[in-house]
Design a protein around this motif. Structure first.
Motif, PDB file in Angstrom:
ATOM      1  N   PHE A 257      34.414 -33.570  -3.767  1.00  0.00           N
ATOM      2  CA  PHE A 257      35.478 -34.669  -3.819  1.00  0.00           C
ATOM      3  C   PHE A 257      35.506 -35.188  -5.268  1.00  0.00           C
ATOM      4  CE2 PHE A 257      31.022 -36.046  -1.942  1.00  0.00           C
ATOM      5  CZ  PHE A 257      30.372 -36.357  -3.432  1.00  0.00           C
ATOM      6  N   TYR A 258      34.548 -34.903  -6.162  1.00  0.00           N
ATOM      7  CA  TYR A 258      34.219 -35.642  -7.570  1.00  0.00           C
ATOM      8  C   TYR A 258      35.126 -34.503  -8.099  1.00  0.00           C
ATOM      9  CZ  TYR A 258      32.577 -35.600 -12.230  1.00  0.00           C
ATOM     10  OH  TYR A 258      33.144 -36.269 -14.117  1.00  0.00           O
ATOM     11  N   ILE A 259      35.747 -33.531  -7.553  1.00  0.00           N
ATOM     12  CA  ILE A 259      36.387 -32.186  -8.645  1.00  0.00           C
ATOM     13  C   ILE A 259      38.001 -32.706  -7.717  1.00  0.00           C
ATOM     14  CG2 ILE A 259      37.406 -29.863  -8.350  1.00  0.00           C
ATOM     15  CD1 ILE A 259      34.118 -28.365  -8.215  1.00  0.00           C
ATOM     16  N   LEU A 260      38.359 -32.842  -6.567  1.00  0.00           N
ATOM     17  CA  LEU A 260      39.724 -33.450  -6.949  1.00  0.00           C
ATOM     18  C   LEU A 260      40.178 -34.323  -6.089  1.00  0.00           C
ATOM     19  CD1 LEU A 260      40.345 -30.026  -3.765  1.00  0.00           C
ATOM     20  CD2 LEU A 260      41.211 -31.072  -6.473  1.00  0.00           C
ATOM     21  N   PRO A 261      40.678 -35.507  -6.458  1.00  0.00           N
ATOM     22  CA  PRO A 261      41.834 -34.546  -6.781  1.00  0.00           C
ATOM     23  C   PRO A 261      41.931 -35.023  -9.234  1.00  0.00           C
ATOM     24  CG  PRO A 261      42.595 -37.197  -6.275  1.00  0.00           C
ATOM     25  CD  PRO A 261      40.555 -36.837  -5.971  1.00  0.00           C
ATOM     26  N   PHE A 262      40.333 -36.272  -9.461  1.00  0.00           N
ATOM     27  CA  PHE A 262      40.755 -36.849 -10.273  1.00  0.00           C
ATOM     28  C   PHE A 262      39.347 -35.568 -11.695  1.00  0.00           C
ATOM     29  CE2 PHE A 262      41.003 -40.398  -7.450  1.00  0.00           C
ATOM     30  CZ  PHE A 262      42.516 -41.062  -8.294  1.00  0.00           C
ATOM     31  N   HIS A 263      39.120 -35.114 -11.195  1.00  0.00           N
ATOM     32  CA  HIS A 263      38.435 -34.148 -12.501  1.00  0.00           C
ATOM     33  C   HIS A 263      38.411 -32.417 -11.705  1.00  0.00           C
ATOM     34  CE1 HIS A 263      35.763 -37.846 -11.576  1.00  0.00           C
ATOM     35  NE2 HIS A 263      36.055 -38.002 -12.760  1.00  0.00           N
ATOM     36  N   PRO A 264      39.802 -31.541 -12.103  1.00  0.00           N
ATOM     37  CA  PRO A 264      39.891 -30.206 -11.512  1.00  0.00           C
ATOM     38  C   PRO A 264      39.009 -29.385 -12.748  1.00  0.00           C
ATOM     39  CG  PRO A 264      41.724 -31.622 -12.332  1.00  0.00           C
ATOM     40  CD  PRO A 264      41.027 -32.691 -12.247  1.00  0.00           C
ATOM     41  N   ASP A 265      38.588 -30.514 -13.796  1.00  0.00           N
ATOM     42  CA  ASP A 265      38.274 -29.352 -14.968  1.00  0.00           C
ATOM     43  C   ASP A 265      36.853 -28.880 -14.423  1.00  0.00           C
ATOM     44  OD1 ASP A 265      38.214 -32.144 -14.878  1.00  0.00           O
ATOM     45  OD2 ASP A 265      37.290 -32.008 -17.747  1.00  0.00           O
ATOM     46  N   ALA A 266      36.208 -29.979 -13.717  1.00  0.00           N
ATOM     47  CA  ALA A 266      34.829 -30.208 -13.163  1.00  0.00           C
ATOM     48  C   ALA A 266      34.797 -29.061 -12.522  1.00  0.00           C
ATOM     49  CB  ALA A 266      34.244 -31.192 -12.977  1.00  0.00           C
ATOM     50  N   LYS A 267      35.831 -28.400 -12.065  1.00  0.00           N
ATOM     51  CA  LYS A 267      35.571 -26.776 -11.306  1.00  0.00           C
ATOM     52  C   LYS A 267      34.875 -25.850 -11.489  1.00  0.00           C
ATOM     53  CE  LYS A 267      37.977 -24.313  -7.817  1.00  0.00           C
ATOM     54  NZ  LYS A 267      36.701 -23.932  -6.533  1.00  0.00           N
ATOM     55  N   LEU A 268      33.215 -24.869 -11.783  1.00  0.00           N
ATOM     56  CA  LEU A 268      32.941 -24.192 -12.230  1.00  0.00           C
ATOM     57  C   LEU A 268      33.481 -22.431 -12.004  1.00  0.00           C
ATOM     58  CD1 LEU A 268      29.495 -25.410 -11.366  1.00  0.00           C
ATOM     59  CD2 LEU A 268      30.835 -25.227 -13.836  1.00  0.00           C
ATOM     60  N   SER A 269      34.338 -22.377 -13.242  1.00  0.00           N
ATOM     61  CA  SER A 269      34.819 -21.125 -12.965  1.00  0.00           C
ATOM     62  C   SER A 269      33.940 -19.804 -12.632  1.00  0.00           C
ATOM     63  CB  SER A 269      35.040 -19.653 -13.894  1.00  0.00           C
ATOM     64  OG  SER A 269      33.966 -19.790 -15.639  1.00  0.00           O
ATOM     65  N   ASP A 270      33.289 -18.736 -12.777  1.00  0.00           N
ATOM     66  CA  ASP A 270      32.584 -17.046 -12.671  1.00  0.00           C
ATOM     67  C   ASP A 270      31.959 -17.727 -13.352  1.00  0.00           C
ATOM     68  OD1 ASP A 270      32.812 -17.401  -9.689  1.00  0.00           O
ATOM     69  OD2 ASP A 270      34.353 -15.331  -9.727  1.00  0.00           O
ATOM     70  N   ALA A 271      33.288 -17.529 -14.545  1.00  0.00           N
ATOM     71  CA  ALA A 271      31.911 -17.157 -17.025  1.00  0.00           C
ATOM     72  C   ALA A 271      31.014 -18.323 -16.599  1.00  0.00           C
ATOM     73  CB  ALA A 271      32.880 -17.536 -16.722  1.00  0.00           C
ATOM     74  N   ASP A 272      31.308 -20.262 -16.094  1.00  0.00           N
ATOM     75  CA  ASP A 272      30.382 -20.817 -16.592  1.00  0.00           C
ATOM     76  C   ASP A 272      29.302 -20.833 -15.004  1.00  0.00           C
ATOM     77  OD1 ASP A 272      32.788 -22.054 -17.861  1.00  0.00           O
ATOM     78  OD2 ASP A 272      33.358 -23.484 -16.100  1.00  0.00           O
ATOM     79  N   LYS A 273      29.116 -19.933 -14.670  1.00  0.00           N
ATOM     80  CA  LYS A 273      28.089 -20.540 -13.304  1.00  0.00           C
ATOM     81  C   LYS A 273      27.208 -19.041 -14.303  1.00  0.00           C
ATOM     82  CE  LYS A 273      30.292 -21.390  -8.849  1.00  0.00           C
ATOM     83  NZ  LYS A 273      30.518 -20.466  -7.830  1.00  0.00           N
ATOM     84  N   ALA A 274      28.045 -18.097 -14.885  1.00  0.00           N
ATOM     85  CA  ALA A 274      27.330 -16.826 -15.412  1.00  0.00           C
ATOM     86  C   ALA A 274      26.551 -17.938 -16.243  1.00  0.00           C
ATOM     87  CB  ALA A 274      27.696 -15.548 -15.805  1.00  0.00           C
ATOM     88  N   THR A 275      27.090 -18.364 -16.639  1.00  0.00           N
ATOM     89  CA  THR A 275      26.617 -18.935 -18.518  1.00  0.00           C
ATOM     90  C   THR A 275      25.309 -19.991 -18.101  1.00  0.00           C
ATOM     91  OG1 THR A 275      28.569 -19.246 -19.479  1.00  0.00           O
ATOM     92  CG2 THR A 275      26.757 -20.294 -20.182  1.00  0.00           C
ATOM     93  N   LEU A 276      25.466 -21.087 -16.865  1.00  0.00           N
ATOM     94  CA  LEU A 276      24.474 -21.867 -16.272  1.00  0.00           C
ATOM     95  C   LEU A 276      22.982 -20.976 -15.548  1.00  0.00           C
ATOM     96  CD1 LEU A 276      26.915 -24.728 -14.472  1.00  0.00           C
ATOM     97  CD2 LEU A 276      25.264 -24.709 -17.063  1.00  0.00           C
ATOM     98  N   LYS A 277      23.913 -19.603 -15.204  1.00  0.00           N
ATOM     99  CA  LYS A 277      22.477 -19.699 -13.973  1.00  0.00           C
ATOM    100  C   LYS A 277      21.269 -18.868 -15.715  1.00  0.00           C
ATOM    101  CE  LYS A 277      21.701 -15.940 -11.236  1.00  0.00           C
ATOM    102  NZ  LYS A 277      21.944 -14.556 -10.370  1.00  0.00           N
ATOM    103  N   ALA A 278      21.950 -18.125 -16.500  1.00  0.00           N
ATOM    104  CA  ALA A 278      21.059 -17.894 -17.961  1.00  0.00           C
ATOM    105  C   ALA A 278      20.346 -18.639 -18.163  1.00  0.00           C
ATOM    106  CB  ALA A 278      21.809 -16.915 -18.699  1.00  0.00           C
ATOM    107  N   TYR A 279      20.726 -19.882 -18.088  1.00  0.00           N
ATOM    108  CA  TYR A 279      20.941 -21.437 -18.826  1.00  0.00           C
ATOM    109  C   TYR A 279      19.260 -21.762 -17.819  1.00  0.00           C
ATOM    110  CZ  TYR A 279      18.805 -25.977 -20.409  1.00  0.00           C
ATOM    111  OH  TYR A 279      18.410 -26.922 -20.783  1.00  0.00           O
ATOM    112  N   PHE A 280      19.744 -21.741 -17.154  1.00  0.00           N
ATOM    113  CA  PHE A 280      19.027 -22.684 -15.227  1.00  0.00           C
ATOM    114  C   PHE A 280      17.843 -21.492 -15.448  1.00  0.00           C
ATOM    115  CE2 PHE A 280      22.651 -25.496 -14.018  1.00  0.00           C
ATOM    116  CZ  PHE A 280      22.180 -26.517 -14.753  1.00  0.00           C
ATOM    117  N   LEU A 281      17.758 -20.490 -14.917  1.00  0.00           N
ATOM    118  CA  LEU A 281      17.047 -19.378 -14.938  1.00  0.00           C
ATOM    119  C   LEU A 281      16.124 -18.831 -16.193  1.00  0.00           C
ATOM    120  CD1 LEU A 281      18.597 -17.945 -11.581  1.00  0.00           C
ATOM    121  CD2 LEU A 281      17.160 -20.013 -11.721  1.00  0.00           C
TER     122      LEU A 281
END
Length: 176
Positions: free
Chosen positions: A129-153
């Motif tokens: 409900f944050y992503i749709l309809p006003f923040h579609p750019d907040a949807k995380l791609s697989d590349a975004d998730k990989a980058t965040l995973k590397a940082y978070f872990l």
């Protein structure tokens, strides 16, 4: 269209307009919504310590609810949307506020990072409900998730190795 249907439509439109106006002045605090925060950001800031690409992802997908750097769009001042946004930001900041990380020790911040990854991996963050309809750019791609995973872990293994070293019995010095 029958005159009766026209009358019902007019009545519904008038009731909708009156209801909308009443919502704008209704004290939402009465029903437990933290409206005092709408349009305001507390002054505390903690400089983000991650790489620029991680910060860019988090600014677009996380920072509106989990920092004191919320972007308050115009629709955030119109009820009932303002109530929903105020509630979500209040809850997000209470659960995890990156702007207050200066008050936390590194071990606690690492625990927060690991919890962040668990939420992202489970698909709970960012919420739909944050992503749709006003923040579609907040949807995380697989590349975004990989980058965040590397940082978070990134420190998880180091932390675990450090904890194992603390638990290992100290070797006795040879006796002369």
């Amino acid at each position: 269209m029958s005159p009766r249907l026209k009358k019902l439509i007019k009545l519904a439109v008038v009731a909708g307009v009156v209801g909308f106006v009443v919502l704008q002045v209704f004290p939402a605090k009465v029903i437990g919504i933290p409206t005092q925060d709408i349009g305001a950001n507390p002054p505390e800031r903690f400089p983000f310590d991650g790489p620029p690409q991680v910060e860019a992802i988090m600014r677009r997908a996380c920072f509106d609810c989990h920092t004191n750097e919320t972007r308050w769009p115009l629709y955030a001042r119109i009820a009932p949307g303002s109530w929903l946004m105020a509630r979500d930001i209040h809850n997000g900041r209470n659960h995890l506020n990156f702007s207050k990380w200066a008050d936390s020790e590194e071990d606690e911040r690492q625990d927060d990072r690991e919890n962040c990854w668990e939420q992202i991996e489970a698909g709970n963050m960012p919420p739909w409900f944050y992503i749709l309809p006003f923040h579609p750019d907040a949807k995380l791609s697989d590349a975004d998730k990989a980058t965040l995973k590397a940082y978070f872990l990134k420190n998880k293994k180091e932390k675990k190795d450090g904890d194992d070293a603390k638990k290992a019995p100290a070797k006795e010095a040879p006796k002369p």
